[in-house]
Design an enzyme around this catalytic site. Structure first.
Site, PDB file in Angstrom:
ATOM      1  N   ASN A 184       0.801  -1.239   0.001  1.00 34.37           N
ATOM      2  CA  ASN A 184      -0.114  -0.036  -0.047  1.00 34.37           C
ATOM      3  C   ASN A 184       1.009   1.448  -0.166  1.00 34.37           C
ATOM      4  O   ASN A 184       0.261   2.267   0.126  1.00 34.37           O
ATOM      5  CB  ASN A 184      -0.921  -0.090   1.377  1.00 34.37           C
ATOM      6  CG  ASN A 184      -0.159   0.108   2.492  1.00 34.37           C
ATOM      7  OD1 ASN A 184       1.220  -0.041   2.590  1.00 34.37           O
ATOM      8  ND2 ASN A 184      -0.958   0.076   3.710  1.00 34.37           N
ATOM      9  N   GLU A 205       1.264   4.532   7.345  1.00 37.47           N
ATOM     10  CA  GLU A 205       0.174   4.038   6.351  1.00 37.47           C
ATOM     11  C   GLU A 205      -0.431   5.420   5.679  1.00 37.47           C
ATOM     12  O   GLU A 205      -0.163   6.465   5.851  1.00 37.47           O
ATOM     13  CB  GLU A 205      -1.154   3.583   7.167  1.00 37.47           C
ATOM     14  CG  GLU A 205      -0.778   2.371   7.868  1.00 37.47           C
ATOM     15  CD  GLU A 205      -0.344   1.077   7.388  1.00 37.47           C
ATOM     16  OE1 GLU A 205       0.281   1.199   6.154  1.00 37.47           O
ATOM     17  OE2 GLU A 205      -0.309   0.057   7.864  1.00 37.47           O
ATOM     18  N   HIS A 259       3.275   2.036   2.202  1.00 41.32           N
ATOM     19  CA  HIS A 259       3.762   2.269   3.560  1.00 41.32           C
ATOM     20  C   HIS A 259       5.176   2.103   3.538  1.00 41.32           C
ATOM     21  O   HIS A 259       5.851   1.121   2.962  1.00 41.32           O
ATOM     22  CB  HIS A 259       3.180   1.710   4.765  1.00 41.32           C
ATOM     23  CG  HIS A 259       3.428   0.271   5.045  1.00 41.32           C
ATOM     24  ND1 HIS A 259       2.492  -0.311   5.665  1.00 41.32           N
ATOM     25  CD2 HIS A 259       4.339  -0.299   4.650  1.00 41.32           C
ATOM     26  CE1 HIS A 259       3.203  -1.790   5.987  1.00 41.32           C
ATOM     27  NE2 HIS A 259       4.317  -1.577   5.131  1.00 41.32           N
TER      28      HIS A 259
HETATM   29  P1  PGA Z   1       8.193  -6.982   3.110  1.00 41.85           P
HETATM   30  O1  PGA Z   1       7.360  -5.905   4.034  1.00 41.85           O
HETATM   31  O2  PGA Z   1       9.453  -6.858   3.266  1.00 41.85           O
HETATM   32  O3  PGA Z   1       7.571  -8.250   4.061  1.00 41.85           O
HETATM   33  O4  PGA Z   1       7.498  -7.073   1.875  1.00 41.85           O
HETATM   34  C1  PGA Z   1       7.751  -4.690   3.516  1.00 41.85           C
HETATM   35  C2  PGA Z   1       7.102  -3.359   4.328  1.00 41.85           C
HETATM   36  O5  PGA Z   1       5.834  -3.766   4.725  1.00 41.85           O
HETATM   37  O6  PGA Z   1       7.335  -2.492   4.696  1.00 41.85           O
END
Ligand code: PGA
Length: 263
Positions: free
Chosen positions: A157, A164, A159
């Site tokens: 998304n 967020e 973030h």
């Molecule tokens: P991920 O998560 O490395 O598990 O894809 C990244 C994040 O949510 O910042």
């Protein structure tokens, strides 16, 4: 002031108008991404008298941490002069909970290198007063002269940390209610989606931006859409990672599958 963003990927530098430059290092796959990130980090560790790192959790940095541990076993690169600040922690999880980020960091990195325990900073998920702790975390970062080099992952998304969509660009370390999408994404690490904490403490976007150098790691097809959105968009609070386009020293290391929607 926000700058518009000209994209050209080749060897590659993404030029921004008004003097900001975002470098894009395009790598073949996850292994190459981890290797490139470890080379950059190890060079800094070896060439610094004191170094303050910002570190992420999640799937993306696991390969990087694995290479750092391998390097330590082979070459004994020391971390005695290194201080680390993690980006975030779930509220409600003790450091020894297998899903806490403290546990993750110990498991994947800290227990395998020689960094002094008192030089490791991770927000506590079980503090009685999370707001106070946020202020303390800011002060601790400041008292170490700020973060020299910060590594980031990106959520699907957009973030960074647990900032967020909709988080103000002016945010400092704060308590956050996790986005529905983040809870779904992160439920893969938990037995049951209902076990995923609903809140976290995260470095804020402005905190992140005070880092002297930032490296964003992006890997996999599941990040292709957000990568396209990131590269196409003007900085906007709807896409938290887009704030990085206004930083003076940011490098994106992205693999081919995460760039598969970029022409
Ligand atoms: P991920 O998560 O490395 O598990 O894809 C990244 C994040 O949510 O910042």
């Amino acid at each position: 002031m926000f700058f518009s963003f000209d994209l050209f990927i080749s060897s590659a530098i993404l030029q921004q108008k008004e003097g900001n430059i975002v470098k894009l290092i395009r790598v073949k796959d996850y292994n190459d991404l981890s290797k490139k990130a470890s080379e950059i980090l190890l060079k800094k560790v070896k060439n610094s008298q004191f170094l303050t790192l910002g570190l992420p959790t999640g799937s993306t940095p696991i390969g990087l941490y694995k290479l750092l541990v391998q390097d330590f076993l082979r070459s004994y690169t020391t971390y005695e002069h290194v201080t680390t600040f993690n980006l975030d922690e779930y509220i409600g999880l003790k450091p020894n909970h297998p899903n806490s980020y403290a546990y993750f960091m110990n498991k994947h990195l800290f227990h395998h290198i020689d960094i002094p325990v008192n030089q490791i900073f991770i927000p506590s998920g079980i503090t009685e007063n999370p707001i106070n702790q946020c202020d303390e975390y800011e002060e601790q970062i400041l008292s170490h002269g700020g973060i020299d080099l910060l590594f980031l992952g990106i959520g699907s998304n957009g973030h960074i940390g647990f900032n967020e969509p909709g988080t103000p660009f002016t945010s400092r370390t704060h308590v956050v209610n996790l986005d529905e999408k983040t809870i779904i994404d992160n439920s893969r690490f938990f037995k049951n989606i209902n076990d995923v904490p609903k809140q976290a403490i995260t470095m804020g976007l402005e905190t992140i931006m005070t880092s002297k150098e930032i490296i964003l790691l992006v890997s996999g097809k599941s990040k292709a859409e957000i990568m396209k959105a990131l590269l196409d968009s003007e900085p906007s609070e709807n896409l938290p990672a887009s704030i990085l386009k206004t930083h003076h020293n940011v490098t994106i290391i992205a693999d081919e599958s995460s760039l598969s929607l970029i022409d």
